[in-house]
Design a protein around this motif. Structure first.
Motif: not given
Lengths: 420, 343, 333
Positions: A210-211, A215, A253, A338, A369
């Motif tokens: 996901r990240t 990105r 994140e 995120d 996310v």
């Protein structure tokens, strides 16, 4: 004795040393007894029944082999209990099968194994009993064979009060279109689109990509193939600066390592992305900067409202608000967040949820996310579920349940889980 | 190259070795005098000090540190030993060596304590020590040499000593300094590869957390590395004084660059844990032969520094580019193969 | 006001130390230290050292270090000195002012080139600053030695000497230049967009890059800025000595690091103030001049600087000990 199978391996030493080094320390050998090391490590690898070059540098091995080395090291200690934390996360399915075979043999020798994993199919394949831990709390234990994937999923997501689903009121046309973007070892063939006024939730397990995918939109992890369109124009940002200029904002994140400059005060952090707005005659107009930061702090209800306080001294929730504020200041078209509520208190969490929803309703396009399903369900309009680098499911958030999401997150599309 | 040789040399060392051979070949083409026994021996004799010091620096770099006080520590031992030799006509070489090692051990300990116990950044701690030592030595010596006439005659004789020397042939025989360098390299190799101490330093350089978790004392290991380096400098200083048969308080200005250069050329990483005795020996040889080759090709000493500096810059850049590339290509997500889904 | 003092406590403490040192020196050397003549002397020397130290500070603020700062200064000075000598041609060539202007311009251009080489390797290749600048130190020094064969270059217009030796009333020109450099450096580092980015990069390069700032450019700028200041210091040195030589100012590298750290800039980057460095430079200069007047060997300045450097950091270590923050791994409801 408990041996944690983790990162305390030595990448620059050889395989045999990694396995048998601590034995040498325990025996207080001054001169390393290479014969002993060789014998011990051979024996340990022999128990595992694997063939790894004893003299190879550990760092040059694949992750799978490194993991076997770590297990072998645990065996040298005559460990009674082995803790394996996500041991299969970087293994191919063949390697996983081999690992399971070894685990079964170890089990037969009387060794206890704690196997920490997100992957339900693997848990059902190897474990005798399964315990579920959620948010730092023990939820319950089930014997394999007496339970179903559905039940475990239910335990994993819990029956917590899900904030009521609030859908968007102002969803407009498509602003961002992602077409078949791929990058080896990051994400594969990912396509989706995003509308103005929409909150798009992207969820999945840790390590699902996901990240890495979001990105790519921010110029940090550019795709090797595929296309991204913003307002119909093809874009390919190569750096955050380019992405910012295009009107894309990204709240990372980890706010401590990627979001904030901890030594600095709130004001410097909050205005970092818009520094150029304050340049007057080549210098920063600190009065204007201070005024803007006060406005932003007020707008996001950052507490305490002191722009001159060092950012490290704020609570997690307020630090996170500062990171969000930093990006709101740029007035982005697309806001990517995120894990926006990772490790922050409930109050701040609710505020951030309300804020994201409000921003979307005011016309911003938001991608969120998150691993927290209640969060995903409560404010998303649509939900994408990723699994092993691909999008494994797309849902309308209205009426969606956590179980449906979790099923897509843990199982390949073809498989079918029995939902409890 | 066969796998066996590659394993024996290690990947890094193998590439340094190939470059070394290439340098020697080119040097020979430019001037056939390069590849003669006496020239090679002279180069090795001239660079024994560098080689011995690089063994100490290797240990420090393995811990992830750096030592900018090579010059101060070497000069301190040279000056103290030189004064003792000159003032008392003292020429018991064993005692002098022990004294040099003891002084180096002490200055190294100071560095080690500053880095390990006070958590000072290695560059600051060692720059600080260097400044104090050089300040004092400049004051004490006033920049004056101790020349051959003042030193006991035996010192110069020891410096000229060669094994298996044929008195009829000029420049024959193996210089004592080479033997000492080989001994030190073997000792360091033994410690790093055969002793628990050395393996612990290697382990700690690779993963400090891991080392502490298996019960190693990282602070003591770090301190030891600086002490060992100091002892190497002390040993090198006495060897150098004999070979030169004089003491020049300014002889080692900028010498740390050469020492760090030799270790880095030999494949050690500044981040620690990566590096070997063999690599460092090859790095030193590369360093020495490039310089000698340039001399024989009649390129001025000034140009030699420029070329050597540039080579070191390129070597570390190459390492970084490779590292970034590997990082970029690292697998972060285990993407399921398409066939698996189809099945 | 209270806030201001609290925020700049370190600088005020340094200022206090400076005043105490001045008083102590005044008592130890009555009638010699606190004189116009001595202050004029300090002014001549302090400028070049101070300018170098500011150039070092800005690099250290990003968490780097510039060990080639003196060597780039001398390389730039030597090239420009040779050009000036040729153009001036013992008085038969061009007039004074154009020669000097060309000389200064050449110094700045060469310095920028040196800075760009450092910046390229640090920012774009990612090599550790200490390795890069150790390497370029050798290279710059080698080039300087190569073109001069180790000897000094002289033969400039008389007017050029004025820069380093002349005074306006009782104030040395070098001091005036130094003040201008301090003001410009202060504005650029503490008040410009680039300067703010410098602190941010030093604190957390990743977070800064993630905030849309081109951190590579920022770092490149830092090394160029540092080199330009080194070039300026080179001009002052050349003028004061009336010659340019490769080994001038070699002890300044260490002293510049010491002044930076003493001035309150963390060696790990992200903090520091131009004025802190300026006060630290003054402290080191007072010690050095004081030693000189008290007939203490000038090499003791090096010893004192080394001890201060290590001492200040050791003190910081003990002050900071035990202020580690606890971190929550899982949020338990």
């Amino acid at each position: 004795m408990v041996i944690y199978q983790d990162f305390s391996l030595f990448p620059t030493l050889t395989v045999k040393e990694n396995i048998a080094f601590s034995e040498q320390i325990d025996k207080k050998r001054r001169i390393v007894n290479w014969k002993e090391i060789e014998e011990t490590s051979k024996r340990a690898l022999g128990i595992l029944g694997v063939d790894i070059d004893l003299n190879a540098k550990l760092g040059s091995l694949s992750t799978a082999k490194q993991q076997l080395v770590a297990i072998a090291r645990a065996l040298v200690y005559d460990a009674k209990l082995l803790v394996m934390d996500e041991p299969t996360s970087a293994l191919s399915s063949g390697e996983v099968q081999h690992l399971f075979k070894i685990m079964n043999e170890l089990k037969a020798r009387g060794l206890g194994i704690i196997f920490i994993s997100h992957k339900l199919d693997e848990l059902f394949a190897i474990c005798d009993r399964m315990s579920v831990i959620r948010d730092g709390q023990y939820i319950g234990m089930r014997n394999n064979g007496e339970t179903t994937t559905g039940e475990i999923i239910t335990m994993m997501v819990g029956r917590e009060i899900v904030e009521e689903h609030v859908g968007g009121t102002n969803i407009g046309d498509v602003i961002l279109e992602v077409k078949n973007i791929s990058k080896r070892g990051n994400y594969d063939d990912v396509s989706f689109n995003l509308r103005r006024g929409e909150v798009l939730g992207i969820t999945g397990l840790v390590g699902a990509g996901r990240t890495e995918t979001v990105r790519a939109l921010f110029g940090l992890n550019p795709p090797e193939s595929g296309e991204i369109y913003l307002e119909g124009k093809r874009i390919s940002p190569k750096s955050p600066a380019e992405a910012q200029a295009l009107g894309i904002a990204f709240v990372p994140e980890s706010r401590l390592t990627e979001g904030l400059v901890l030594q600095q005060d709130a004001e410097s952090n909050i205005t970092l992305s818009i520094l150029k707005n304050f340049v007057k005659n080549g210098l920063i107009d600190f009065k204007a900067r201070n005024k803007r930061s006060v406005e932003l702090i007020e707008q996001l209800n950052v507490k305490p409202p002191y722009p001159a306080m060092q950012i490290a001294k704020f609570s997690g929730g307020n630090q996170q608000k500062v990171v969000v504020a930093k990006w709101l200041a740029t007035n982005p078209k697309v806001l990517i967040v995120d894990e926006p509520t990772n490790g922050i208190d409930v109050g701040a969490k609710t505020e951030i949820h309300a804020l994201l929803r409000r921003l979307a309703d005011e016309g911003m396009a938001v991608i969120m996310v998150s691993s927290e399903l209640p969060e995903i369900l409560s404010i998303s309009d649509r939900v994408l579920v990723m699994r092993r680098g691909r999008i494994n499911g797309e849902f309308d958030a209205e009426g969606l349940t956590q179980e449906e999401i979790m099923e897509k997150a843990v199982m390949a599309s073809g498989e079918k889980g029995e939902t409890a | 190259m066969s796998d066996k040789i590659k394993r024996a040399l290690g990947n890094k060392e193998a590439s340094v070795f190939i470059i070394l051979i290439a340098v020697m070949l080119i040097a020979t083409i430019f001037n056939p005098a390069f590849l003669t026994f006496s020239n090679i021996m002279d180069v090795l004799k001239g660079n024994a000090t560098l080689g011995i010091c690089s063994m100490g620096m290797l240990l420090i770099i393995l811990t992830g540190g750096i030592d900018a006080s090579v010059c101060g520590q070497l000069t301190l031992v040279c000056v103290i030993a030189g004064k003792i030799m000159a003032n008392f006509q003292f020429d018991n070489i064993i005692v002098l060596y022990l004294l040099g090692i003891a002084i180096g051990c002490f200055t190294g300990l100071l560095n080690g304590l500053m880095v390990a116990r006070l958590d000072l950044p290695p560059i600051i701690a060692t720059l600080g020590l260097d400044s104090v030592l050089m300040g004092y030595l400049k004051y004490y010596t006033n920049g004056n040499w101790i020349n051959a006439k003042e030193l006991p005659p035996r010192i110069g004789q020891i410096g000229l000593f060669r094994f298996f020397s044929n008195p009829e042939v000029n420049g024959s025989g193996v210089p004592l300094q080479l033997l000492l360098y080989v001994l030190v390299a073997l000792l360091t190799w033994f410690m790093l590869n055969r002793m628990l101490l050395g393996r612990s330093i290697m382990a700690m350089g690779g993963s400090r957390v891991g080392a502490e978790r298996i019960g190693l004392n990282a602070k003591n290991l770090t301190t030891f590395a600086y002490m060992y380096a100091g002892m190497m400098y002390g040993f090198a200083a006495i060897t150098y004084t004999c070979a030169m048969n004089s003491v020049d308080p300014n002889a080692f200005l900028g010498f740390e660059m050469n020492v760090i250069g030799a270790v880095v050329l030999g494949g050690a990483l500044m981040t620690g844990g990566q590096g070997s005795v063999l690599g460092t020996v090859l790095g030193m040889l590369l360093f020495a032969f490039i310089k000698n080759g340039l001399t024989l090709a009649h390129i001025s000493a000034y140009w030699q520094n420029i070329i050597v500096g540039a080579i070191i810059l390129l070597a570390v850049s190459f390492d970084m580019i490779k590292l970034h590339r590997e990082e970029r290509l690292q697998t972060k997500v285990d993407i399921e193969p398409k066939e698996a889904i189809a099945r | 006001m209270k806030e201001h003092i609290k925020k700049n406590a370190h600088q005020y403490r340094l200022l206090g130390l400076l005043v105490i040192l001045l008083i102590v020196m005044g008592i130890l050397a009555p009638g010699k230290f606190l004189t116009v003549k001595n202050f004029k002397n300090m002014g001549f020397q302090m400028a070049e050292f101070g300018i170098l130290a500011i150039g070092m500070s800005v690099v250290i603020m990003t968490g780097g270090i510039n060990l080639s700062i003196v060597n780039s200064a001398m390389l730039a000075s030597i090239v420009s000195a040779m050009a000036m000598r040729t153009l001036y041609n013992g008085g038969e060539g061009m007039a004074d002012i154009p020669v000097i202007l060309i000389g200064v311009a050449i110094t700045v251009v060469i310095a920028i080139a040196c800075g760009m080489i450092n910046g390229f390797f640090v920012a774009y290749i990612g090599v550790l600053p200490i390795l890069v600048t150790l390497g370029t130190q050798t290279v710059f020094d080698g080039i300087a030695l190569n073109i001069t064969r180790g000897s000094g270059v002289s033969g400039f217009p008389k007017l050029f000497q004025k820069i380093g030796a002349g005074t306006l009333g009782q104030i040395p020109y070098t001091m005036l230049i130094y003040v201008v450099v301090i003001v410009v450096a202060y504005l650029m580092i503490e008040r410009s967009r680039w300067g703010i980015s410098v602190y941010m990069v030093g604190g957390n390069e990743k977070a800064t890059r993630f905030s849309g700032i081109n951190t590579k450019k920022t770092i490149m700028g830092v090394y160029v800025f540092s080199a330009v200041l080194s070039g300026l210091a080179g001009i002052l040195m050349t003028s004061r000595y009336n010659s340019a030589k490769a080994d001038y100012g070699s002890s300044y590298t260490m002293q510049a690091v010491a002044a930076t750290v003493l001035g309150g800039t963390s060696i790990n980057g992200g903090s520091g103030h131009v004025l802190g460095t300026v006060i630290a430079v003054a402290i080191i200069q007072v010690i050095s001049s004081g030693f000189n007047i008290l007939k203490i060997n000038r090499n003791f300045t090096d010893i004192a600087t080394g001890l201060i450097l290590v001492g200040v950091l050791a003190l910081n270590h003990f002050v900071n000990k035990g202020s580690l923050k606890k971190r929550v791994r899982v949020s338990v409801k």
